[in-house]
Design an enzyme around this catalytic site. Structure first.
Site, PDB file in Angstrom:
ATOM      1  N   ASP A 471      33.542  32.066 -49.486  1.00  0.00           N
ATOM      2  CA  ASP A 471      34.961  30.952 -49.403  1.00  0.00           C
ATOM      3  C   ASP A 471      34.685  29.734 -50.596  1.00  0.00           C
ATOM      4  O   ASP A 471      33.750  30.081 -50.815  1.00  0.00           O
ATOM      5  CB  ASP A 471      34.401  30.881 -47.424  1.00  0.00           C
ATOM      6  CG  ASP A 471      36.025  30.085 -47.349  1.00  0.00           C
ATOM      7  OD1 ASP A 471      37.092  30.131 -48.060  1.00  0.00           O
ATOM      8  OD2 ASP A 471      36.120  29.631 -46.309  1.00  0.00           O
ATOM      9  N   ASP A 541      44.813  32.030 -45.260  1.00  0.00           N
ATOM     10  CA  ASP A 541      45.060  31.302 -43.912  1.00  0.00           C
ATOM     11  C   ASP A 541      45.793  32.001 -42.757  1.00  0.00           C
ATOM     12  O   ASP A 541      45.979  31.588 -41.506  1.00  0.00           O
ATOM     13  CB  ASP A 541      44.735  29.900 -43.681  1.00  0.00           C
ATOM     14  CG  ASP A 541      42.994  30.479 -44.329  1.00  0.00           C
ATOM     15  OD1 ASP A 541      41.988  30.921 -44.151  1.00  0.00           O
ATOM     16  OD2 ASP A 541      42.571  29.057 -44.782  1.00  0.00           O
TER      17      ASP A 541
HETATM   18  C1  DGJ Z   1      39.114  28.558 -44.703  1.00  0.00           C
HETATM   19  C2  DGJ Z   1      39.172  29.842 -44.431  1.00  0.00           C
HETATM   20  O1  DGJ Z   1      40.454  30.985 -45.028  1.00  0.00           O
HETATM   21  C3  DGJ Z   1      38.648  30.437 -43.075  1.00  0.00           C
HETATM   22  O2  DGJ Z   1      39.115  31.867 -43.210  1.00  0.00           O
HETATM   23  C4  DGJ Z   1      37.616  30.315 -42.636  1.00  0.00           C
HETATM   24  O3  DGJ Z   1      36.582  31.040 -43.004  1.00  0.00           O
HETATM   25  C5  DGJ Z   1      37.502  28.935 -42.677  1.00  0.00           C
HETATM   26  N1  DGJ Z   1      36.997  27.928 -44.272  1.00  0.00           N
HETATM   27  C6  DGJ Z   1      36.153  28.326 -42.391  1.00  0.00           C
HETATM   28  O4  DGJ Z   1      35.459  27.322 -43.263  1.00  0.00           O
END
Ligand code: DGJ
Length: 741
Positions: A471, A541
């Protein structure tokens, strides 16, 4: 496929069955662009396509001359591809042809990801060397034409062959002059949770650009643009695509001049960029991949999909079926224990899910997003037996184990920050700006990359980890590296991305069995650069099925289904609060790399049966959903956007699955029909529905239909809104087509 050089007319002709790319050496040695478009006969000269010679003030000599790699200061007042400041402070450049080389195959670009060949007969490469005598700048322009794709991959290297230092201010990866401006600019725009929406503008006089200055390719624009004719559709008409294999700051720009020509350039964003090139040193710019389609945006996308899926993605997982996963993020966020995770995994396994992914919150004191990034050691209060015990218990259930990391970040409240505050990016004497309560590590420093490689290797060795979600949740502010001298600070952003690539490269080499998925607050770094390392990416997301229609449609303009991670999540949806049927959420997420992002222990028995059915259906058709030819049928960006339809088709056209989505139900609908594409017109297809209900539409659809009828008349969508499957809002149906006989 071939690359010809005609010494008489001084023309290069790159050609395969679909396209020709022609470049010519002008009288003054500069390179002129002649044509990028449909294949032209080999034996002819096309020199006349470039009217006149370029000697400056081209506008007074008639048609503006199409230049292949334009520089500034000698009368071409359009925007340059290359700007170099010489030791005397001047920026005038006159590149002239010096020589060239043609060879079968394709060479890698040092330090940067790029497309590749597995056999030399898959592509031919031309490298043209030009030089500016006064400054000593030597430029190598590389062009690779792929055998059976309408693709030319371009890259550029600049070497200082002189005796004084040079400063690079702008090095575009590609510049293309087009003889008319009758184009629409198609690009992908958005922000967090609504990435890559298709945006279309008519070209107008002046400059129109897309870019990122955030240190990542970003949620806002994607390093991809296309030009299409006003009459181009998904299935017909001209389109030209430009895609940059890069994950950092970029610029894509179209300039329309007063004489009716258009210049497109694509490369590292010049804003904030400079690079000191000492005598003997060389700079490599990232690869730009150009596609010409005479068969609509659909064929343009298919060319990118095939190339990026098969000759950009690398590693053991490139061709392997990707597992159906469950990720605990939206199920638990930071609030979990080992037992809770095992409960989730156990139910998920019973439903057929293959991989359990532990997301954020497993390390340091990470109970919320205010601390511990950088402290990559397990939180024993949550996981008393460490990652190893958890992973082994998950494996004992019959599932694989995956893990979330965010290597490039550090929290102020972390041991790493206490030990190495100087590793966080910032300018001495200025406050650092926090984003999501975190700072960005200076990945331009080799010792930072070494440290991350060492600690992450320990983590990945400590437990049987088969998948990593990498990430990156904030962009860079106060760009500056303590490790660079003042006159090299302009190199910071590019060196940052080179550091990211080098960490990926080293981890992939050390852990070749791991499947990497990239992520950046959802789809904030969904670009070809990272696809070379991580063959799949978290698309957004936003897991709402209706929002995802636009996001996945837009993403598919350039990126294949095998790269798009798509999950079913709980309702009300956590991003938009919408309540959609479980089947609709799956029917959208099927088209990509499928998974779940919820707590299945809270589901009713009926919902669990639904999930088991979805997982079974996806596994049965996994190859089609991950590697089929993706065909866009009805756009969520056109008309009132109430309907979307797309399909995936097997390479031999004997199987296909069509997805049809309707946002709002309407009373008294007319008889709907959907024309399909890419089928075998001579084949007969049995049509069935998912989910199966036995309703009249399904029975009608279960008739055997000819491929010709399905493509030319259409699939019957049903006239009535009363069917239990299509009643209500947010309805989705999948039609499964199987050729018989
Ligand atoms: C952003 C990501 O896109 C989410 O899927 C998740 O992993 C969060 N970060 C966790 O902090």
């Amino acid at each position: 496929m071939s690359i010809d050089w005609n010494p008489e007319t001084k023309e290069f002709h790159l050609r395969n069955d679909r396209i020709s790319y022609l470049v010519r050496v002008l009288e003054n040695g500069a390179l002129g662009g002649l044509h990028f478009g449909p294949a032209l006969a080999r034996e002819r000269s096309y020199r006349h396509l470039s009217q006149g010679e370029f000697h400056g003030f081209s506008n007074r000599l008639g048609d503006p001359v199409a230049l292949e790699y334009p520089t500034g200061g000698t009368g071409d007042y359009r925007v340059p591809a290359l700007t170099i400041e010489a030791a005397d402070g001047s920026t005038v450049l006159e590149l002239a042809y010096v020589g060239h080389r043609i060879w079968p195959g394709k060479a890698p670009i040092p330090g940067l990801p790029s497309t590749y060949v597995e056999r030399d007969d898959e592509a031919d490469t031309l490298e043209i060397v030009c030089a500016d005598t006064a400054s000593g700048a030597e430029v190598r322009l590389s062009y690779t034409i792929f055998c059976d794709l309408p693709v030319v991959a371009r890259s550029v290297r600049v070497r200082n062959a002189g005796t004084e230092p040079l400063r690079l201010l702008c090095v575009m990866s590609a510049s293309l002059d087009l003889p008319d401006t009758d184009w629409d600019l198609v690009h992908l725009a958005g922000t967090w949770a609504r990435e890559r929406h298709v945006t279309i503008d008519r070209l107008q006089p002046g400059r129109r650009s897309i870019s990122s200055f955030r240190g990542a390719s970003g949620h806002e624009h994607n390093p991809f643009l296309a030009l299409r004719r006003a009459w181009t559709t998904e299935a017909a008409g001209e389109a030209v695509g430009f895609s940059l294999v890069y994950s950092g700051n970029f610029l894509g720009e179209v300039e329309v001049d007063p004489f009716g020509t258009a210049r497109v350039r694509l490369g590292i964003a010049p804003e904030g960029f400079s690079w000191r090139l000492d005598p003997g040193a060389e700079f490599a710019a990232p690869e730009a991949v150009l596609v010409y389609s005479d068969a609509g945006l659909g064929w343009l996308s298919e060319a990118y999909h095939r190339l990026y899926r098969e000759r950009l993605a690398r590693g053991a997982w490139r061709d392997r079926p990707r597992p159906v996963l469950i990720n605990n993020w939206e199920g638990t966020y930071f609030d979990f224990t080992e037992e809770k995770l095992l409960e989730i995994a156990s139910v998920a396994h019973d439903l057929g899910i293959e991989l359990f992914v532990l997301d954020d919150g497993w390390f340091g004191e990470r109970n919320d997003d205010t601390r511990s990034l950088g402290d990559w050691f397990v939180n024993r209060r949550k996981l008393p037996g460490g990652l190893n015990q958890l992973a082994r218990r998950i494996e004992a259930l019959g599932m694989a184990f995956g893990l979330w990391i965010e290597p490039e970040m550090v929290s102020q409240r972390s041991r790493l920050f206490v030990e190495h505050p100087d590793w966080a990016i910032g300018v001495p004497g200025r406050p650092r700006t926090e984003g999501r309560n975190q700072y960005v590590l200076d990945m331009s420093r080799p010792e930072v990359v070494d440290h991350l490689f060492a600690v992450l290797s320990d983590v990945l060795r400590s437990a049987p980890v088969s998948y990593v979600k990498w990430d990156m949740n904030r962009n860079i502010t106060e760009p500056y590296s303590l490790a660079l001298p003042p006159d090299r600070q302009g190199e910071f952003f590019h060196r940052y991305i080179l550091g990211v690539y080098s960490l990926y490269e080293r981890l992939m080499a050390a852990f070749p069995a791991i499947l990497f998925e990239s992520c950046a607050g959802g789809g904030g770094r969904f670009d070809p650069g990272l696809l070379a390392f991580a063959p799949q990416a978290w698309t957004s997301d936003d897991t709402d099925a209706i929002e995802r229609l636009k996001i996945q449609w837009g993403t598919s303009l350039c990126y294949p289904l095998s790269s798009m991670a798509a999950h079913v999540s709980a309702v009300p949806n956590h991003q938009v609060g919408r309540v959609t049927p479980l089947a609709t959420r799956a029917a959208v997420a099927f088209f990509g790399v499928f998974g779940y992002e919820l707590d299945p222990t809270t589901m009713s028995a009926e919902e669990r049966r639904g999930v088991a059915d979805q997982v079974g259906f996806y596994k049965k058709h996994r190859h089609l959903f991950q590697r089929g030819r993706f065909v866009r049928l009805r756009s969520p960006f056109e008309g009132d956007g109430n309907e979307t339809a797309w399909m995936t088709v097997a390479a031999d056209s004997r199987q296909a699955i069509v997805g049809h989505y309707r946002i709002l139900n309407r009373p008294s609908p007319g008889p709907g029909r959907l024309r399909l594409r890419a089928l075998d017109p001579n084949a007969s297809y049995r049509v069935s529905l998912w989910p199966a209900t036995g309703d009249p539409i399904e029975q009608a659809g279960a008739l055997v239909r000819g491929g010709d009828e399905l493509m030319n008349v259409g699939l019957f969508l049903g006239a009535t809104g009363d069917s239990p499957v299509i009643r209500g809002d947010f309805a989705a149906r999948l039609f499964i087509l199987e050729a018989i006989g």
